[in-house]
Scaffold this motif. Structure first.
Motif, PDB file in Angstrom:
ATOM      1  N   LEU A  29      71.700  50.572  49.883  1.00 25.85           N
ATOM      2  CA  LEU A  29      70.271  50.888  49.775  1.00 25.85           C
ATOM      3  C   LEU A  29      69.417  49.687  50.147  1.00 25.85           C
ATOM      4  O   LEU A  29      68.223  49.816  50.395  1.00 25.85           O
ATOM      5  N   ALA A  79      69.514  60.686  38.470  1.00 24.74           N
ATOM      6  CA  ALA A  79      69.043  61.201  39.760  1.00 24.74           C
ATOM      7  C   ALA A  79      69.417  62.668  39.864  1.00 24.74           C
ATOM      8  O   ALA A  79      70.291  63.052  40.622  1.00 24.74           O
ATOM      9  N   VAL A 135      64.035  70.756  38.765  1.00 27.22           N
ATOM     10  CA  VAL A 135      63.625  72.133  39.041  1.00 27.22           C
ATOM     11  C   VAL A 135      64.847  73.038  39.186  1.00 27.22           C
ATOM     12  O   VAL A 135      64.806  74.211  38.864  1.00 27.22           O
ATOM     13  N   LEU A 191      74.472  71.602  45.305  1.00 30.32           N
ATOM     14  CA  LEU A 191      73.708  70.858  46.318  1.00 30.32           C
ATOM     15  C   LEU A 191      74.489  69.639  46.804  1.00 30.32           C
ATOM     16  O   LEU A 191      74.661  69.423  48.005  1.00 30.32           O
ATOM     17  N   LEU A 219      76.179  68.825  50.434  1.00 29.32           N
ATOM     18  CA  LEU A 219      75.788  67.645  51.206  1.00 29.32           C
ATOM     19  C   LEU A 219      76.984  66.755  51.506  1.00 29.32           C
ATOM     20  O   LEU A 219      76.953  65.960  52.432  1.00 29.32           O
ATOM     21  N   ARG A 257      67.577  75.340  33.845  1.00 24.41           N
ATOM     22  CA  ARG A 257      66.942  74.268  34.612  1.00 24.41           C
ATOM     23  C   ARG A 257      67.170  72.929  33.923  1.00 24.41           C
ATOM     24  O   ARG A 257      67.110  72.827  32.695  1.00 24.41           O
ATOM     25  N   ASP A 289      72.808  69.423  57.089  1.00 22.43           N
ATOM     26  CA  ASP A 289      72.187  68.711  55.972  1.00 22.43           C
ATOM     27  C   ASP A 289      70.724  69.110  55.808  1.00 22.43           C
ATOM     28  O   ASP A 289      70.243  69.317  54.691  1.00 22.43           O
ATOM     29  N   VAL A 314      70.580  72.481  54.123  1.00 19.63           N
ATOM     30  CA  VAL A 314      70.857  72.438  52.682  1.00 19.63           C
ATOM     31  C   VAL A 314      69.650  71.861  51.926  1.00 19.63           C
ATOM     32  O   VAL A 314      69.217  72.404  50.902  1.00 19.63           O
ATOM     33  N   LEU A 315      69.087  70.779  52.459  1.00 15.99           N
ATOM     34  CA  LEU A 315      67.972  70.132  51.765  1.00 15.99           C
ATOM     35  C   LEU A 315      66.698  70.975  51.836  1.00 15.99           C
ATOM     36  O   LEU A 315      65.886  70.964  50.903  1.00 15.99           O
ATOM     37  N   ARG A 371      66.879  73.482  49.218  1.00 19.32           N
ATOM     38  CA  ARG A 371      66.522  72.901  47.925  1.00 19.32           C
ATOM     39  C   ARG A 371      65.002  72.882  47.737  1.00 19.32           C
ATOM     40  O   ARG A 371      64.493  73.332  46.705  1.00 19.32           O
ATOM     41  N   ARG A 430      63.362  76.184  47.262  1.00 20.96           N
ATOM     42  CA  ARG A 430      63.612  76.682  45.916  1.00 20.96           C
ATOM     43  C   ARG A 430      62.567  76.106  44.945  1.00 20.96           C
ATOM     44  O   ARG A 430      62.103  76.796  44.046  1.00 20.96           O
ATOM     45  N   HIS A 431      62.200  74.843  45.183  1.00 21.29           N
ATOM     46  CA  HIS A 431      61.137  74.238  44.355  1.00 21.29           C
ATOM     47  C   HIS A 431      59.865  75.066  44.449  1.00 21.29           C
ATOM     48  O   HIS A 431      59.190  75.300  43.451  1.00 21.29           O
ATOM     49  N   ARG A 489      60.070  78.415  42.738  1.00 15.86           N
ATOM     50  CA  ARG A 489      60.037  78.319  41.274  1.00 15.86           C
ATOM     51  C   ARG A 489      58.676  77.902  40.771  1.00 15.86           C
ATOM     52  O   ARG A 489      58.409  77.965  39.588  1.00 15.86           O
ATOM     53  N   GLY A 500      61.920  59.910  41.178  1.00 15.90           N
ATOM     54  CA  GLY A 500      62.938  60.442  40.287  1.00 15.90           C
ATOM     55  C   GLY A 500      64.330  59.918  40.531  1.00 15.90           C
ATOM     56  O   GLY A 500      65.212  60.152  39.742  1.00 15.90           O
ATOM     57  N   GLY A 501      64.551  59.214  41.619  1.00 16.45           N
ATOM     58  CA  GLY A 501      65.875  58.656  41.862  1.00 16.45           C
ATOM     59  C   GLY A 501      66.760  59.544  42.726  1.00 16.45           C
ATOM     60  O   GLY A 501      67.780  59.098  43.218  1.00 16.45           O
ATOM     61  N   ILE A 502      66.354  60.823  42.930  1.00 20.10           N
ATOM     62  CA  ILE A 502      67.214  61.707  43.731  1.00 20.10           C
ATOM     63  C   ILE A 502      67.203  61.257  45.194  1.00 20.10           C
ATOM     64  O   ILE A 502      68.175  61.400  45.911  1.00 20.10           O
ATOM     65  N   GLU A 560      67.227  58.143  46.175  1.00 20.65           N
ATOM     66  CA  GLU A 560      68.242  57.091  46.297  1.00 20.65           C
ATOM     67  C   GLU A 560      69.646  57.683  46.287  1.00 20.65           C
ATOM     68  O   GLU A 560      70.533  57.191  46.962  1.00 20.65           O
ATOM     69  N   ARG A 561      69.822  58.744  45.523  1.00 26.81           N
ATOM     70  CA  ARG A 561      71.132  59.386  45.542  1.00 26.81           C
ATOM     71  C   ARG A 561      71.437  59.882  46.960  1.00 26.81           C
ATOM     72  O   ARG A 561      72.512  59.642  47.492  1.00 26.81           O
ATOM     73  N   PHE A 562      70.451  60.543  47.569  1.00 30.72           N
ATOM     74  CA  PHE A 562      70.649  61.042  48.935  1.00 30.72           C
ATOM     75  C   PHE A 562      70.934  59.874  49.887  1.00 30.72           C
ATOM     76  O   PHE A 562      71.785  59.966  50.759  1.00 30.72           O
ATOM     77  N   GLN A 563      70.195  58.780  49.730  1.00 29.36           N
ATOM     78  CA  GLN A 563      70.364  57.642  50.639  1.00 29.36           C
ATOM     79  C   GLN A 563      71.736  57.004  50.505  1.00 29.36           C
ATOM     80  O   GLN A 563      72.233  56.404  51.447  1.00 29.36           O
TER      81      GLN A 563
END
Lengths: 276, 254
Positions: free
Chosen positions: A59, A93, A97, A106, A110, A136, B8, B11-12, B15, B18-19, B22, B87-89, B91-94
């Motif tokens: 990162l 992380a 939602v 997910l 990926l 959720r 990818d 898939v994203l 996601r 879906r947000h 909802r 939220g950190g997600i 960084e998870r993806f990265q």
């Protein structure tokens, strides 16, 4: 696939330096982590632990030095490093939602895995989240979020796992659950690098402990090696008072809000939490 | 790794769609203000506005309302991108072996879907209020194409804002001037009713040419040169915003 690298260390860090503007955060960090071991990077807030983890997980780029994970240089082959690792950051992380199951599906998609749904169901079961899987994540407790977070990191069985302060902000039961998970992982041959500011966490989990202080490793060894740095222990007789934590855990029972892993927490006398 | 870009991104995008499903309130909120403006302009101000054309006022102002809808809708893209990073997600993806442009493209495609949904609602309300057009299928396709380009151009601006913001409020603040821009254009009143410098600005800013083109397409009138001016602006803004967004992203994930 997890024990292929038997000779070379799973993580090799040599002379890593990193500055943010004028602030030198890492001033030449060196350490090796043996494959299949748990390595704890212990340090107070601001010691540079997170920066080190961010460099190892591609990162962040270092200013100087080299780092290799699972045999791949982090700056030359970041793609291969990402195939070999998973990162559980300081803050869970997870996607609030989505449901727990959807989060797992997910990540499985990926990682281009077949049967993402089966993988998700299997992990929900392993982490005692089957019942919560359709809810959720926003409705989850801190411990459940953390378990889901770690479950997401295990998808695809990466040989190296980074855990950045995995138990910060968790209650005692959740912390015990996370510790069990980490122990199980290392038992299966996964290399775990975790950062922590809690001495008891490093003591309980780690095969080797490195103390990161002001941007360098000031000590690196096994727990017994580190203990030898101080004068020999003298024997004192002290009345053993139960700590508040012992009382708390005895009163509420260790299963707490959720069911724990099948074997359950093994040690009832969790040492008191001391901050570094 | 490039072979995975499409998978990818798919898939994203699933996601983030879906947000939206909802929290459909984001689409409704996006549509409410333009609908209120439309009611206000048609039933309160409209009677006093002389557009100098035969068409009804709702026909006259709909193109501008559509642009306002998109300008306020893209703020949610900046907002969602910002929340991902917080939220950190992100960084998870990265730290995962997924193609990096996919993370941004998923948000961009979601923005497109959400804005087209809002646009459909607005056109539905406009039809109830008396909007009529004899536009051909080709004209409708041209209008859709222009609105898609406009959404993409503003969405990439939203990506820059979302990547650069320090606070949630900061992430969506960029959209206020964009929402305001149609008011100083030919969207609601003819520009020749404005005083000199204001009229000059109104005639030479992108919104006027885009509004005039859409209006001409709906009214089955020749679009003339305006469509090329509009396309020039749209593609120009899109390319520049995309370049800045990608540069910002590279710097962020270096």
């Amino acid at each position: 696939m997890t024990t292929t690298q038997t000779l070379a260390p799973a993580i090799r860090v040599q002379g890593i330096e990193k500055s943010f503007k004028d602030l030198q955060v890492l001033r030449g960090v060196d350490f090796d982590v043996q494959a299949g071991s748990i390595f704890a990077l212990l340090g107070s807030n601001g010691a540079g632990k997170t920066t080190m983890v961010r460099i190892l997980s591609t990162l962040l780029k270092s200013d100087a030095g080299t780092a290799a994970v699972h045999g791949f240089d982090v700056s030359a082959k970041p793609g291969d490093v990402r195939e070999s690792i998973s990162l559980t950051g300081q803050f869970a992380a997870v996607d609030d939602v989505l449901t727990g199951r959807e989060n797992l599906v997910l990540v499985a998609k990926l990682r281009h895995l077949k049967n993402p749904r089966e993988i998700a169901d299997d992990l929900l079961k392993r982490f005692s989240l089957t019942e919560a899987g359709g809810r959720r994540v926003a409705t989850y407790s801190g411990g459940m979020r953390r378990r889901l977070d770690i479950a997401m990191s295990l998808i695809g069985n990466p040989p190296v796992i980074f855990l950045d302060e995995p138990t910060t902000g968790l209650d005692p039961q959740a912390r015990t659950e996370v510790w069990q998970t980490i122990k199980q992982l290392a038992g299966q041959g996964t290399t775990v690098l975790l950062t922590t500011q809690y001495l008891d966490e490093a003591e309980y989990l780690a095969d080797r402990i490195a103390i990161l202080h002001k941007g360098t490793i000031i000590q690196n060894g096994t727990l017994s090696e580190l203990k030898q740095l101080l004068p020999t222990a003298k024997v004192e007789y002290v009345e053993k008072q139960p700590s508040l934590e012992d009382v708390f855990l005895a009163l509420v029972g260790e299963t707490g809000e959720t069911d724990t892993s099948p074997d359950g927490p093994s040690d009832s006398a969790v040492p008191a939490r001391k901050e570094f | 790794m490039t072979t995975n870009v499409l998978a990818d991104t798919g898939v994203l995008t699933g996601r983030s769609l879906r947000h939206i499903l909802r929290s459909p309130d984001t689409i409704i909120t996006t549509a409410v203000t333009p609908i209120a403006l439309m009611l206000l302009f048609v039933y309160v101000f409209g009677g006093a506005i002389d557009t100098g054309s035969k068409e009804s006022y709702v026909d006259y102002m709909l193109p501008g309302i559509l642009l306002i809808t998109i300008a306020s809708g893209v703020a949610y893209t900046a907002y969602r991108l910002f929340l991902d990073m917080q939220g950190g997600i992100f960084e998870r993806f990265q730290s995962m072996p997924i193609s990096r442009p996919s993370v941004l493209w998923a948000h961009v495609l979601t923005s497109l879907a959400a804005n087209l949904a809002s646009i459909a609602i607005i056109i539905g309300v406009a039809l109830i209020m008396g909007f009529r057009t004899g536009a051909s299928v080709a004209a409708w396709l041209a209008v859709t194409g222009i609105l898609v380009l406009f959404t993409l151009a503003l969405t990439w601006i939203a990506v820059i804002a979302g990547l650069s913001a320090k606070t949630v409020d900061g992430a969506s603040a960029f959209s206020y001037p964009l929402i305001f821009l149609p008011f100083i254009s030919s969207a609601f009143v003819p520009t020749d009713s404005m005083p000199g410098p204001v009229a000059w600005f109104a005639e030479n800013q992108p919104v006027t040419s885009i509004v005039n083109t859409i209006r001409a397409l709906f009214a089955q009138e020749p679009v003339g040169n305006e469509i090329w001016v509009a396309l020039g602006w749209l593609i120009g803004i899109l390319v520049v915003a995309y370049a800045f967004a990608v540069a910002r992203y590279r710097k962020k994930v270096s």
